[in-house]
Enzyme design. Sequence first.
Site, PDB file in Angstrom:
ATOM      1  CG  ASP A 189       4.072   7.724  -4.978  1.00  0.00           C
ATOM      2  OD1 ASP A 189       4.971   6.914  -4.690  1.00  0.00           O
ATOM      3  OD2 ASP A 189       3.011   7.392  -5.555  1.00  0.00           O
ATOM      4  CD  GLU A 273       9.809   4.834  -3.313  1.00  0.00           C
ATOM      5  OE1 GLU A 273       9.764   3.805  -2.652  1.00  0.00           O
ATOM      6  OE2 GLU A 273       8.798   5.389  -3.801  1.00  0.00           O
ATOM      7  CB  CYS A 326       0.199   3.456   8.601  1.00  0.00           C
ATOM      8  SG  CYS A 326      -1.001   4.673   9.197  1.00  0.00           S
ATOM      9  CB  CYS A 329       0.057   4.789  13.491  1.00  0.00           C
ATOM     10  SG  CYS A 329      -0.128   3.240  12.580  1.00  0.00           S
ATOM     11  CB  CYS A 345      -3.578   1.968   8.991  1.00  0.00           C
ATOM     12  SG  CYS A 345      -2.443   1.435  10.280  1.00  0.00           S
ATOM     13  CG  ASP A 355      -0.477   6.873  -6.108  1.00  0.00           C
ATOM     14  OD1 ASP A 355       0.062   5.776  -5.867  1.00  0.00           O
ATOM     15  OD2 ASP A 355      -1.143   7.100  -7.137  1.00  0.00           O
TER      16      ASP A 355
HETATM   17 ZN   LIG Z   1      -1.747   3.453  11.020  1.00  0.00          ZN
END
Ligand SMILES: [Zn+2]
Length: 369
Positions: A189, A273, A326, A329, A345, A355
């Site tokens: 990143d 990216e 996140c 999850c 989250c 980052d």
């Molecule tokens: Zn999460």
Amino acid sequence: MDKGVALLLGFKTELKLNKAQRTALMKHCGVARHAWNWGLNLTKQILDHNARHPDSKIKFPTAIDLHKWLVALVKSENEWYYECSKSTPQQALMALRESWKRCFNKTAGVPKFKKKGKRDFFTLEGSLKIKGSNKIQVPVIGVLKTYERLPQVLTKSCTISRQADRWFISFRFEVEAAVSANSDVVGVDLGVKTLATLSTGVVVDGAKSYKKYEAKLSRMQWLNRHKVVGSANWKKAQLKIARLHRKIANIRKDTLHKLTTLVAKNHGTVVIEDLNVSGMLANHKLAKTIADMGFYEFRRQLTYKCELYSSKLVVVDRWFPSSKTCSNCGTKKETLTLKQRVFECDHCGFVIDRDLNAAINLSLYASDS
Ligand SMILES: [Zn+2]
């Protein structure tokens, strides 16, 4: 696993020249252009003749024929040819012959005459030697310096080209690239706060080392604001400013090289990216960081180094929500402002550096696909 793969790589970088070298390069461009135009004129005449006299056709010359004729007819009459490498006109004629071949195959049009200053370039062949980290020895012209570190490889020919006032050298080389035994994935990143955060938790801070020079630079520019332009004091200050600029640029470049080598050498797959730079430039907070760090340069270096170390480079679409998702999850946040340096989250309660979260998501992207 350890079996090597031969790869042909290309490398192009800017030359750092003195006046005498510029003159020598100009002369070589002149020879290449002259040989090309002479050869083109001659071959056109042959084609013309053959069209008009189908019963007494002249054999269309090979590159070797052309070079023999050039040596016999042209060189002796144009002494400046002797100041240049003999490989330069030879290579120009080979390129001309290739150009005709494409024309005869109907994959390209008729070759054109070259004009001075337009796409100036020439090729050198023979004993080329890379010396130290940023010097290359070429035939006749001698040792040329580059701004950038050169790959430590063997090469037999190079092309030197001009774009406005800047000169570039490019060459191809073969590497026996070891198949990377390291198959793990790393997400990178590129940051606002730091140069880069890796999904492994490694943080590369590119800023600190030159921060003090930057402060010094802006102070000098400010102190210099009332000096009379062209005065001795002004000139002295300008020289100091130029030196500082160069120092800062070198530190940045060196940092980028360290980062790209670190990443490409130690991981089987590298995920980055695809940055929407124009979109990010609209945000003034990010603008300076982007300009300073040179994301295009980052990507360029990473591309050739991944080839060199046989790692895979994955470029993720810029719409991939690497920051908002996140990494624990997979739940996506609706909004995340640039000020929020920590990702929290709402779904699973996971708390992580912003980052690092993005870098992990990038690495997961490649692992999933
Ligand atoms: Zn999460």
